[in-house]
Design an enzyme around this catalytic site. Structure first.
Site, PDB file in Angstrom:
ATOM      1  N   GLN A  10       0.849  -1.178   0.000  1.00 35.43           N
ATOM      2  CA  GLN A  10       0.000   0.000   0.000  1.00 35.43           C
ATOM      3  C   GLN A  10       0.889   1.234   0.000  1.00 35.43           C
ATOM      4  OE1 GLN A  10      -2.808   0.252   3.228  1.00 35.43           O
ATOM      5  NE2 GLN A  10      -3.264   2.389   2.851  1.00 35.43           N
ATOM      6  N   SER A 191       6.774   6.041  -1.248  1.00 33.22           N
ATOM      7  CA  SER A 191       8.075   5.403  -1.489  1.00 33.22           C
ATOM      8  C   SER A 191       8.737   4.932  -0.199  1.00 33.22           C
ATOM      9  CB  SER A 191       9.020   6.366  -2.232  1.00 33.22           C
ATOM     10  OG  SER A 191       8.440   6.791  -3.457  1.00 33.22           O
ATOM     11  N   ARG A 192       7.945   4.753   0.848  1.00 23.44           N
ATOM     12  CA  ARG A 192       8.439   4.312   2.159  1.00 23.44           C
ATOM     13  C   ARG A 192       9.405   5.312   2.785  1.00 23.44           C
ATOM     14  NH1 ARG A 192       4.593   1.572   1.176  1.00 23.44           N
ATOM     15  NH2 ARG A 192       4.386  -0.668   1.540  1.00 23.44           N
ATOM     16  N   LEU A 193       9.369   6.556   2.339  1.00 20.57           N
ATOM     17  CA  LEU A 193      10.189   7.614   2.932  1.00 20.57           C
ATOM     18  C   LEU A 193       9.377   8.312   4.015  1.00 20.57           C
ATOM     19  CD1 LEU A 193      11.882   9.045  -0.285  1.00 20.57           C
ATOM     20  CD2 LEU A 193      12.762   7.345   1.324  1.00 20.57           C
TER      21      LEU A 193
END
Length: 214
Positions: A10, A191-193
Site C-alpha cells: 500500500q 516510497s516508504r520515505l
C-alpha cells in the site's frame, strides 16, 4: 494460504509531518492526532498496544484502551493481578503503541508506569457500565479457567449479590499512569520515505526532538 503476503503493498499518501509544525511538548501533538482519529471515526481510536517485560526478560504485549491523558501521563485501567499487572510490579518499564491505519499514523511511547491513587480508580470505576463493573469483580484475568460457563455462572452470582446496590471496585483492579521518556511519531509517506520524529525527555524535563530515518 492463497495470498502471497509478500505481494501485499500500500502506498502511503495521506499526509506528512514537518519539523516546523512540531510543538515543544509531544503531548500536544499526541492529543491533536488522537482527536484526528476520533473525528475520522477510526475504529477503537483509543486502543493501545501495551508491552511489559516478564521476570525472565521476555517482552509481553496486549491491547487495552487509553482512558485519559492527565498531567503529561497516559492512563489505562486493568486487573492488578493480571499478567501485565504482575510484570509491572516487578519492572515498571513499559511501552505503548497507538496505530491508526486509516490515517497512516503511529505513535510509540516508552516510559514507566505507577498505580494511580485509589480515589482516581474509584471515580473511574463508578463511570463504567454496570456489567463491566461486575465483570471486573469476577474475572481472574490472565488465569486459566475450566470453561466459559464457569465465567458466566460467576457473573450471574456476583450480579445477584450487588442487585440494587452500588458495585464497589475490587482492590485488585485499578489504573496505571505512564510517564513517558521517549515518544516517536510516525507518518506514512510515499516510497516508504516516512516521516519519523523522536521526542526524548532530558533530565531538565525538556524534550529534545530529532528526525529518524524511515
Amino acid at each position: 494460504m492463497k495470498t502471497n503476503l509478500a505481494d501485499i503493498r500500500q502506498e502511503y499518501t495521506k499526509g506528512g509531518l514537518r519539523e516546523a509544525d512540531l510543538p515543544d511538548d509531544p503531548l500536544l501533538l499526541f492529543s491533536r492526532w488522537l482527536q484526528d482519529a476520533i473525528d475520522a471515526q477510526v475504529e477503537e481510536p483509543t486502543a493501545v498496544i501495551v508491552a511489559t517485560v516478564s521476570p525472565e526478560g521476555y517482552p509481553s504485549s496486549r491491547t487495552v484502551l487509553l482512558k485519559g491523558v492527565d498531567d503529561g501521563r497516559f492512563i489505562f485501567y486493568t486487573n492488578y493481578e493480571s499478567r501485565k499487572g504482575g510484570q509491572l510490579a516487578g519492572n515498571p518499564h513499559i511501552s505503548l503503541s497507538f496505530v491508526w491505519h486509516t490515517l497512516q499514523r503511529q505513535v510509540h511511547v516508552e516510559g514507566t508506569a505507577v498505580k494511580v491513587p485509589p480515589e482516581t480508580s474509584n471515580a473511574y470505576f463508578k463511570k463504567r457500565p454496570y456489567k463491566s463493573r461486575i465483570g471486573a469483580r469476577i474475572s481472574p484475568q490472565s488465569q486459566p479457567i475450566a470453561s466459559r460457563m464457569q465465567l458466566m455462572r460467576a457473573f450471574v452470582q456476583e450480579a445477584a449479590r450487588w442487585f440494587g446496590k452500588e458495585v464497589e471496585r475490587p482492590d485488585n483492579w485499578g489504573g496505571y499512569a505512564v510517564t513517558p521518556t521517549r515518544i516517536e511519531f510516525w507518518q506514512g509517506r510515499p516510497s516508504r520515505l516516512h516521516d519519523r520524529f523522536l521526542y526524548t525527555l532530558h533530565p531538565d524535563k525538556k524534550w529534545a526532538i530529532c528526525r529518524l530515518a524511515p
